[in-house]
Design a protein around this motif. Sequence first.
Motif, PDB file in Angstrom:
ATOM      1  N   ALA A 141       0.858  -1.191   0.000  1.00 13.31           N
ATOM      2  CA  ALA A 141       0.000   0.000   0.000  1.00 13.31           C
ATOM      3  C   ALA A 141       0.888   1.233   0.000  1.00 13.31           C
ATOM      4  CB  ALA A 141      -0.922   0.013   1.217  1.00 13.31           C
ATOM      5  N   VAL A 142       0.661   2.127  -0.950  1.00 13.61           N
ATOM      6  CA  VAL A 142       1.491   3.327  -1.094  1.00 13.61           C
ATOM      7  C   VAL A 142       0.641   4.575  -0.929  1.00 13.61           C
ATOM      8  CG1 VAL A 142       3.159   2.171  -2.591  1.00 13.61           C
ATOM      9  CG2 VAL A 142       1.205   3.364  -3.618  1.00 13.61           C
ATOM     10  N   SER A 143       1.324   5.683  -0.678  1.00 13.76           N
ATOM     11  CA  SER A 143       0.657   6.965  -0.527  1.00 13.76           C
ATOM     12  C   SER A 143       0.716   7.753  -1.825  1.00 13.76           C
ATOM     13  CB  SER A 143       1.324   7.768   0.594  1.00 13.76           C
ATOM     14  OG  SER A 143       1.205   7.091   1.825  1.00 13.76           O
ATOM     15  N   GLY A 144      -0.189   8.712  -1.954  1.00 13.39           N
ATOM     16  CA  GLY A 144      -0.239   9.530  -3.150  1.00 13.39           C
ATOM     17  C   GLY A 144       0.374  10.899  -2.927  1.00 13.39           C
ATOM     18  N   GLY A 145      -0.108  11.887  -3.678  1.00 10.85           N
ATOM     19  CA  GLY A 145       0.497  13.209  -3.649  1.00 10.85           C
ATOM     20  C   GLY A 145       1.668  13.270  -4.622  1.00 10.85           C
ATOM     21  N   ARG A 146       2.353  14.395  -4.659  1.00 14.40           N
ATOM     22  CA  ARG A 146       3.459  14.542  -5.606  1.00 14.40           C
ATOM     23  C   ARG A 146       4.781  14.012  -5.039  1.00 14.40           C
ATOM     24  NH1 ARG A 146       0.955  14.582  -9.990  1.00 14.40           N
ATOM     25  NH2 ARG A 146       2.919  15.176 -11.011  1.00 14.40           N
ATOM     26  N   SER A 147       4.909  13.994  -3.734  1.00  9.72           N
ATOM     27  CA  SER A 147       6.186  13.620  -3.114  1.00  9.72           C
ATOM     28  C   SER A 147       6.687  12.231  -3.502  1.00  9.72           C
ATOM     29  CB  SER A 147       6.084  13.728  -1.589  1.00  9.72           C
ATOM     30  OG  SER A 147       5.770  15.035  -1.186  1.00  9.72           O
ATOM     31  N   PRO A 148       5.822  11.210  -3.645  1.00  7.97           N
ATOM     32  CA  PRO A 148       6.338   9.859  -3.895  1.00  7.97           C
ATOM     33  C   PRO A 148       6.780   9.564  -5.320  1.00  7.97           C
ATOM     34  CG  PRO A 148       4.134   9.825  -2.885  1.00  7.97           C
ATOM     35  CD  PRO A 148       4.377  11.187  -3.395  1.00  7.97           C
ATOM     36  N   ILE A 149       6.688  10.511  -6.243  1.00  6.66           N
ATOM     37  CA  ILE A 149       6.956  10.194  -7.651  1.00  6.66           C
ATOM     38  C   ILE A 149       8.360   9.615  -7.848  1.00  6.66           C
ATOM     39  CG2 ILE A 149       7.289  11.202  -9.938  1.00  6.66           C
ATOM     40  CD1 ILE A 149       4.909  13.013  -9.381  1.00  6.66           C
ATOM     41  N   ALA A 150       9.374  10.236  -7.262  1.00  3.88           N
ATOM     42  CA  ALA A 150      10.746   9.735  -7.424  1.00  3.88           C
ATOM     43  C   ALA A 150      10.878   8.331  -6.838  1.00  3.88           C
ATOM     44  CB  ALA A 150      11.736  10.685  -6.769  1.00  3.88           C
ATOM     45  N   PHE A 151      10.219   8.087  -5.719  1.00  3.08           N
ATOM     46  CA  PHE A 151      10.214   6.751  -5.114  1.00  3.08           C
ATOM     47  C   PHE A 151       9.542   5.742  -6.029  1.00  3.08           C
ATOM     48  CE2 PHE A 151       7.187   4.059  -2.618  1.00  3.08           C
ATOM     49  CZ  PHE A 151       8.074   3.040  -2.324  1.00  3.08           C
ATOM     50  N   PHE A 152       8.394   6.103  -6.606  1.00  2.00           N
ATOM     51  CA  PHE A 152       7.695   5.204  -7.533  1.00  2.00           C
ATOM     52  C   PHE A 152       8.594   4.843  -8.714  1.00  2.00           C
ATOM     53  CE2 PHE A 152       3.154   6.935  -6.456  1.00  2.00           C
ATOM     54  CZ  PHE A 152       3.206   6.267  -5.251  1.00  2.00           C
ATOM     55  N   GLN A 153       9.259   5.841  -9.269  1.00  2.00           N
ATOM     56  CA  GLN A 153      10.104   5.599 -10.436  1.00  2.00           C
ATOM     57  C   GLN A 153      11.304   4.727 -10.097  1.00  2.00           C
ATOM     58  OE1 GLN A 153      10.594   9.775 -11.467  1.00  2.00           O
ATOM     59  NE2 GLN A 153       9.205   9.564 -13.208  1.00  2.00           N
ATOM     60  N   ALA A 154      11.819   4.852  -8.886  1.00  2.00           N
ATOM     61  CA  ALA A 154      12.912   3.979  -8.460  1.00  2.00           C
ATOM     62  C   ALA A 154      12.405   2.568  -8.167  1.00  2.00           C
ATOM     63  CB  ALA A 154      13.596   4.561  -7.223  1.00  2.00           C
ATOM     64  N   LEU A 155      11.202   2.472  -7.624  1.00  2.00           N
ATOM     65  CA  LEU A 155      10.658   1.171  -7.239  1.00  2.00           C
ATOM     66  C   LEU A 155      10.270   0.338  -8.450  1.00  2.00           C
ATOM     67  CD1 LEU A 155       9.764  -0.681  -4.904  1.00  2.00           C
ATOM     68  CD2 LEU A 155       7.540   0.494  -4.939  1.00  2.00           C
TER      69      LEU A 155
END
Length: 228
Positions: free
Chosen positions: A38-52
């Motif tokens: 389960a992940v969180s939204g908003g703009r902050s996680p974008i770099a994390f999503f792209q790395a994951l």
Amino acid sequence: MIQHHTFTDARSAAFALAQAVTDALRDTLSRQPHATLAVSGGRSPIAFFQALNTQDLDWSRVNITLVDERIVATTHADSNTALVREYLLQNRAAVARWLPLIADGELAPTPAAALPFAQQHFIQPDVVVLGMGADGHTASLFPQAPQLSAALAPDAPALLHTSPLTAPHERLTLSLPAIERAAAVFLAIGGAEKLAVYQQAAERARVDLPVSLILHSEKVRVDVYSHP
């Protein structure tokens, strides 16, 4: 229990968090057929999503869902579903199974319709990645929300509808007990303003900073990934 991981910049923090989440998912998959993230939204996680989404993992055995979601159409600019699809369900992670909280095609979803739909697709997360707002909210556990006490209760259902008084849109959110049931919980924080709020939350549990209730829970260890 709180475990701190501090980095000098957002990129380093995002990459380290992606590796840690991958390790947690891999550990879960070593013990059971599937793992739910389960992940969180908003703009902050974008770099994390792209790395994951480039991590070497058997993504076909991974379910992905949201910690919380705004009750808006999945085509809406504020939809966390749209964000996850654009930035996380890509590359190697494209074969992961998506567990929706909001039905596609609904132009104006309502809490009354959204909650039963989300409950139909719910699987208890094994790994949870939280964010935090400058008001100390995490997931959609907002200070002063009328449903906050219900979401914090030991017998709270896994998913609830909440009505933030300080943010737009009605929400769906994991409850505190659902977060506590996860085998691994991560909290990502960036920026001086949020770090100052986090320091207050890390001192003691207080209802006006809901994130502190997770940090000080005796049922879970929280790995905090932060950068200035």
